[in-house]
Design a protein around this motif. Sequence first.
Motif, PDB file in Angstrom:
ATOM      1  N   ALA A   9       0.837  -1.208   0.000  1.00 55.77           N
ATOM      2  CA  ALA A   9       0.000   0.000   0.000  1.00 55.77           C
ATOM      3  C   ALA A   9       0.869   1.254   0.000  1.00 55.77           C
ATOM      4  N   GLU A  10       1.980   1.212   0.731  1.00 57.63           N
ATOM      5  CA  GLU A  10       2.897   2.355   0.744  1.00 57.63           C
ATOM      6  C   GLU A  10       3.503   2.584  -0.636  1.00 57.63           C
ATOM      7  N   LYS A  14       2.797   5.869  -3.097  1.00 59.04           N
ATOM      8  CA  LYS A  14       3.907   6.710  -3.553  1.00 59.04           C
ATOM      9  C   LYS A  14       4.093   6.692  -5.064  1.00 59.04           C
ATOM     10  N   HIS A  15       3.945   5.512  -5.685  1.00 58.73           N
ATOM     11  CA  HIS A  15       4.330   5.371  -7.094  1.00 58.73           C
ATOM     12  C   HIS A  15       3.175   5.114  -8.051  1.00 58.73           C
ATOM     13  N   ILE A  23      -5.095   5.289  -1.330  1.00 63.63           N
ATOM     14  CA  ILE A  23      -5.244   3.833  -1.356  1.00 63.63           C
ATOM     15  C   ILE A  23      -6.121   3.393  -0.182  1.00 63.63           C
ATOM     16  N   VAL A  24      -7.117   2.562  -0.477  1.00 66.92           N
ATOM     17  CA  VAL A  24      -8.052   2.071   0.538  1.00 66.92           C
ATOM     18  C   VAL A  24      -7.759   0.605   0.880  1.00 66.92           C
ATOM     19  N   THR A 143      11.543  -0.044 -15.415  1.00 58.69           N
ATOM     20  CA  THR A 143      10.295  -0.699 -15.055  1.00 58.69           C
ATOM     21  C   THR A 143       9.686   0.017 -13.861  1.00 58.69           C
ATOM     22  N   PRO A 144       8.414   0.403 -13.941  1.00 62.12           N
ATOM     23  CA  PRO A 144       7.784   1.054 -12.783  1.00 62.12           C
ATOM     24  C   PRO A 144       7.655   0.069 -11.625  1.00 62.12           C
TER      25      PRO A 144
END
Length: 201
Positions: A9-10, A14-15, A23-24, A143-144
Amino acid sequence: MPKSRTKLAEIAQKHWAGAGEQIVWAVNAQGHVGSATGAPHQPGGRVPSVVVPEPDWPLPTEAVGSGRFRRDEWVHDPAMWGWATGSATAGTWADLFAVGRDECWLLLSNRRLALVVEGAFTEPAPVAGLRGRVRILGQGRETPPLVTWWESPVTARFRAVPLGRQVRPEWFVRVEFTDGSAFDFRDANAEQSVVTAYANL
Protein backbone atom coordinates in the motif's frame (compact mmCIF):
# COMPACT_ATOMS: atom_id res chain seq x y z
CA MET A 1 7.60 -13.81 -1.44
CA PRO A 2 5.04 -11.00 -1.77
CA LYS A 3 5.34 -7.85 0.28
CA SER A 4 3.06 -7.21 3.23
CA ARG A 5 -0.19 -5.38 2.57
CA THR A 6 1.12 -2.35 4.43
CA LYS A 7 4.32 -2.22 2.37
CA LEU A 8 2.52 -2.72 -0.92
CA ALA A 9 0.00 0.00 0.00
CA GLU A 10 2.90 2.35 0.74
CA ILE A 11 4.48 1.62 -2.64
CA ALA A 12 1.12 2.09 -4.38
CA GLN A 13 0.49 5.38 -2.56
CA LYS A 14 3.91 6.71 -3.55
CA HIS A 15 4.33 5.37 -7.09
CA TRP A 16 0.90 4.39 -8.42
CA ALA A 17 -1.68 6.78 -6.95
CA GLY A 18 -2.28 10.14 -8.56
CA ALA A 19 -2.49 13.52 -6.87
CA GLY A 20 -5.26 13.45 -4.27
CA GLU A 21 -5.79 9.71 -4.72
CA GLN A 22 -5.85 7.58 -1.56
CA ILE A 23 -5.24 3.83 -1.36
CA VAL A 24 -8.05 2.07 0.54
CA TRP A 25 -7.27 -1.65 0.04
CA ALA A 26 -4.21 -3.65 -0.97
CA VAL A 27 -5.15 -7.34 -1.13
CA ASN A 28 -3.32 -10.31 -2.63
CA ALA A 29 -4.45 -13.88 -3.13
CA GLN A 30 -3.95 -16.19 -0.17
CA GLY A 31 -4.90 -19.34 -2.05
CA HIS A 32 -6.30 -20.61 -5.33
CA VAL A 33 -9.04 -19.01 -7.40
CA GLY A 34 -11.83 -21.08 -8.91
CA SER A 35 -14.58 -20.58 -11.45
CA ALA A 36 -17.12 -22.56 -13.44
CA THR A 37 -14.20 -23.90 -15.49
CA GLY A 38 -12.63 -25.53 -12.44
CA ALA A 39 -10.34 -25.12 -9.46
CA PRO A 40 -7.65 -24.03 -9.63
CA HIS A 41 -8.87 -21.77 -12.42
CA GLN A 42 -7.07 -22.19 -15.74
CA PRO A 43 -6.77 -18.92 -17.70
CA GLY A 44 -8.88 -18.91 -20.83
CA GLY A 45 -8.16 -15.44 -22.15
CA ARG A 46 -5.07 -13.46 -23.05
CA VAL A 47 -2.85 -13.02 -20.01
CA PRO A 48 0.43 -11.20 -19.35
CA SER A 49 3.68 -13.11 -19.74
CA VAL A 50 5.24 -13.24 -16.28
CA VAL A 51 7.22 -15.66 -14.20
CA VAL A 52 6.30 -15.57 -10.52
CA PRO A 53 7.34 -17.99 -7.78
CA GLU A 54 5.01 -20.91 -7.13
CA PRO A 55 3.27 -20.29 -3.78
CA ASP A 56 3.34 -23.02 -1.18
CA TRP A 57 -0.41 -23.61 -1.49
CA PRO A 58 -2.02 -27.04 -1.19
CA LEU A 59 -4.16 -28.12 -4.12
CA PRO A 60 -7.94 -27.99 -3.70
CA THR A 61 -9.65 -31.19 -2.60
CA GLU A 62 -10.64 -33.63 -5.33
CA ALA A 63 -14.33 -32.79 -4.86
CA VAL A 64 -13.69 -29.07 -5.37
CA GLY A 65 -11.19 -29.59 -8.17
CA SER A 66 -13.62 -31.78 -10.11
CA GLY A 67 -16.60 -29.49 -9.49
CA ARG A 68 -18.61 -32.13 -7.64
CA PHE A 69 -20.50 -29.77 -5.36
CA ARG A 70 -23.91 -28.15 -5.60
CA ARG A 71 -23.42 -24.57 -4.55
CA ASP A 72 -20.77 -22.88 -2.43
CA GLU A 73 -19.27 -25.82 -0.55
CA TRP A 74 -15.92 -24.84 -2.08
CA VAL A 75 -15.59 -22.15 0.60
CA HIS A 76 -14.85 -24.86 3.18
CA ASP A 77 -11.72 -25.90 1.29
CA PRO A 78 -8.86 -23.93 2.91
CA ALA A 79 -6.91 -24.07 -0.37
CA MET A 80 -9.51 -21.79 -1.99
CA TRP A 81 -9.21 -18.01 -1.64
CA GLY A 82 -11.49 -16.67 -4.35
CA TRP A 83 -14.16 -17.52 -6.87
CA ALA A 84 -15.29 -15.91 -10.10
CA THR A 85 -18.95 -16.08 -11.11
CA GLY A 86 -19.63 -15.16 -14.72
CA SER A 87 -17.18 -14.96 -17.58
CA ALA A 88 -16.99 -11.20 -18.06
CA THR A 89 -14.91 -9.01 -15.72
CA ALA A 90 -14.81 -11.61 -12.95
CA GLY A 91 -13.45 -14.12 -15.46
CA THR A 92 -10.68 -11.69 -16.37
CA TRP A 93 -9.84 -11.31 -12.69
CA ALA A 94 -9.68 -15.09 -12.30
CA ASP A 95 -7.30 -15.28 -15.28
CA LEU A 96 -5.02 -12.60 -13.85
CA PHE A 97 -4.97 -14.00 -10.32
CA ALA A 98 -4.25 -17.46 -11.76
CA VAL A 99 -1.22 -16.10 -13.62
CA GLY A 100 -0.02 -13.65 -10.95
CA ARG A 101 -0.77 -15.92 -8.00
CA ASP A 102 0.06 -14.18 -4.70
CA GLU A 103 2.06 -11.50 -6.54
CA CYS A 104 -1.12 -10.12 -8.14
CA TRP A 105 -2.62 -7.39 -5.97
CA LEU A 106 -6.12 -5.96 -5.85
CA LEU A 107 -5.90 -2.23 -5.23
CA LEU A 108 -8.86 -0.05 -4.35
CA SER A 109 -8.41 3.69 -4.16
CA ASN A 110 -10.95 6.47 -3.80
CA ARG A 111 -10.86 6.68 -7.63
CA ARG A 112 -9.92 3.31 -9.10
CA LEU A 113 -10.22 -0.43 -8.74
CA ALA A 114 -7.24 -2.27 -10.19
CA LEU A 115 -5.17 -5.44 -10.37
CA VAL A 116 -1.43 -4.78 -10.34
CA VAL A 117 1.83 -6.70 -10.10
CA GLU A 118 5.27 -5.55 -9.06
CA GLY A 119 7.23 -4.34 -12.07
CA ALA A 120 10.14 -6.69 -11.37
CA PHE A 121 7.99 -9.64 -12.46
CA THR A 122 7.35 -8.07 -15.87
CA GLU A 123 11.04 -7.69 -16.74
CA PRO A 124 12.52 -10.01 -19.37
CA ALA A 125 14.17 -13.16 -18.13
CA PRO A 126 17.97 -12.89 -17.88
CA VAL A 127 19.87 -14.00 -20.96
CA ALA A 128 22.62 -16.55 -20.32
CA GLY A 129 26.18 -15.30 -20.59
CA LEU A 130 27.90 -11.97 -20.04
CA ARG A 131 27.05 -10.55 -23.48
CA GLY A 132 23.38 -11.31 -22.94
CA ARG A 133 23.40 -9.53 -19.57
CA VAL A 134 25.12 -6.50 -21.07
CA ARG A 135 22.58 -6.41 -23.89
CA ILE A 136 19.68 -6.43 -21.38
CA LEU A 137 21.34 -3.74 -19.24
CA GLY A 138 22.04 -1.64 -22.29
CA GLN A 139 18.38 -1.44 -23.21
CA GLY A 140 17.90 1.24 -20.54
CA ARG A 141 14.41 -0.04 -19.78
CA GLU A 142 12.95 1.46 -16.63
CA THR A 143 10.29 -0.70 -15.06
CA PRO A 144 7.78 1.05 -12.78
CA PRO A 145 7.43 -0.32 -9.24
CA LEU A 146 3.87 -1.44 -10.03
CA VAL A 147 2.44 -2.45 -13.40
CA THR A 148 -1.32 -2.23 -13.88
CA TRP A 149 -2.90 -5.29 -15.46
CA TRP A 150 -6.53 -4.16 -15.19
CA GLU A 151 -8.22 -1.03 -13.90
CA SER A 152 -11.54 0.74 -13.87
CA PRO A 153 -13.23 3.65 -12.15
CA VAL A 154 -14.95 2.48 -8.98
CA THR A 155 -18.29 1.40 -10.43
CA ALA A 156 -18.40 -2.04 -8.77
CA ARG A 157 -20.46 -2.73 -5.67
CA PHE A 158 -18.84 -4.28 -2.57
CA ARG A 159 -20.66 -6.56 -0.14
CA ALA A 160 -19.72 -8.77 2.79
CA VAL A 161 -21.24 -12.20 2.22
CA PRO A 162 -21.43 -15.23 4.53
CA LEU A 163 -21.02 -18.40 2.48
CA GLY A 164 -20.95 -22.13 3.08
CA ARG A 165 -22.97 -24.97 4.48
CA GLN A 166 -21.86 -24.92 8.12
CA VAL A 167 -23.36 -23.25 11.18
CA ARG A 168 -20.45 -20.82 11.28
CA PRO A 169 -20.14 -19.28 7.80
CA GLU A 170 -17.00 -18.34 5.90
CA TRP A 171 -16.87 -14.61 5.21
CA PHE A 172 -16.01 -13.18 1.83
CA VAL A 173 -15.95 -9.78 0.17
CA ARG A 174 -18.02 -9.86 -3.01
CA VAL A 175 -17.13 -7.47 -5.81
CA GLU A 176 -20.17 -7.13 -8.06
CA PHE A 177 -19.42 -5.69 -11.50
CA THR A 178 -21.85 -3.76 -13.66
CA ASP A 179 -21.68 -6.53 -16.31
CA GLY A 180 -23.37 -8.97 -13.91
CA SER A 181 -20.28 -10.98 -13.00
CA ALA A 182 -18.91 -11.16 -9.45
CA PHE A 183 -15.69 -12.07 -7.71
CA ASP A 184 -15.60 -13.33 -4.10
CA PHE A 185 -12.43 -13.34 -2.02
CA ARG A 186 -11.91 -14.70 1.47
CA ASP A 187 -11.73 -12.06 4.22
CA ALA A 188 -12.32 -12.88 7.88
CA ASN A 189 -13.03 -9.16 8.42
CA ALA A 190 -15.23 -8.78 5.34
CA GLU A 191 -17.82 -6.57 6.99
CA GLN A 192 -15.21 -4.12 8.24
CA SER A 193 -13.40 -4.17 4.89
CA VAL A 194 -16.60 -3.15 3.12
CA VAL A 195 -17.31 -0.43 5.67
CA THR A 196 -13.76 0.88 5.19
CA ALA A 197 -14.17 0.87 1.43
CA TYR A 198 -17.37 2.91 1.42
CA ALA A 199 -16.11 5.28 4.11
CA ASN A 200 -13.21 6.23 1.84
CA LEU A 201 -14.87 6.39 -1.58
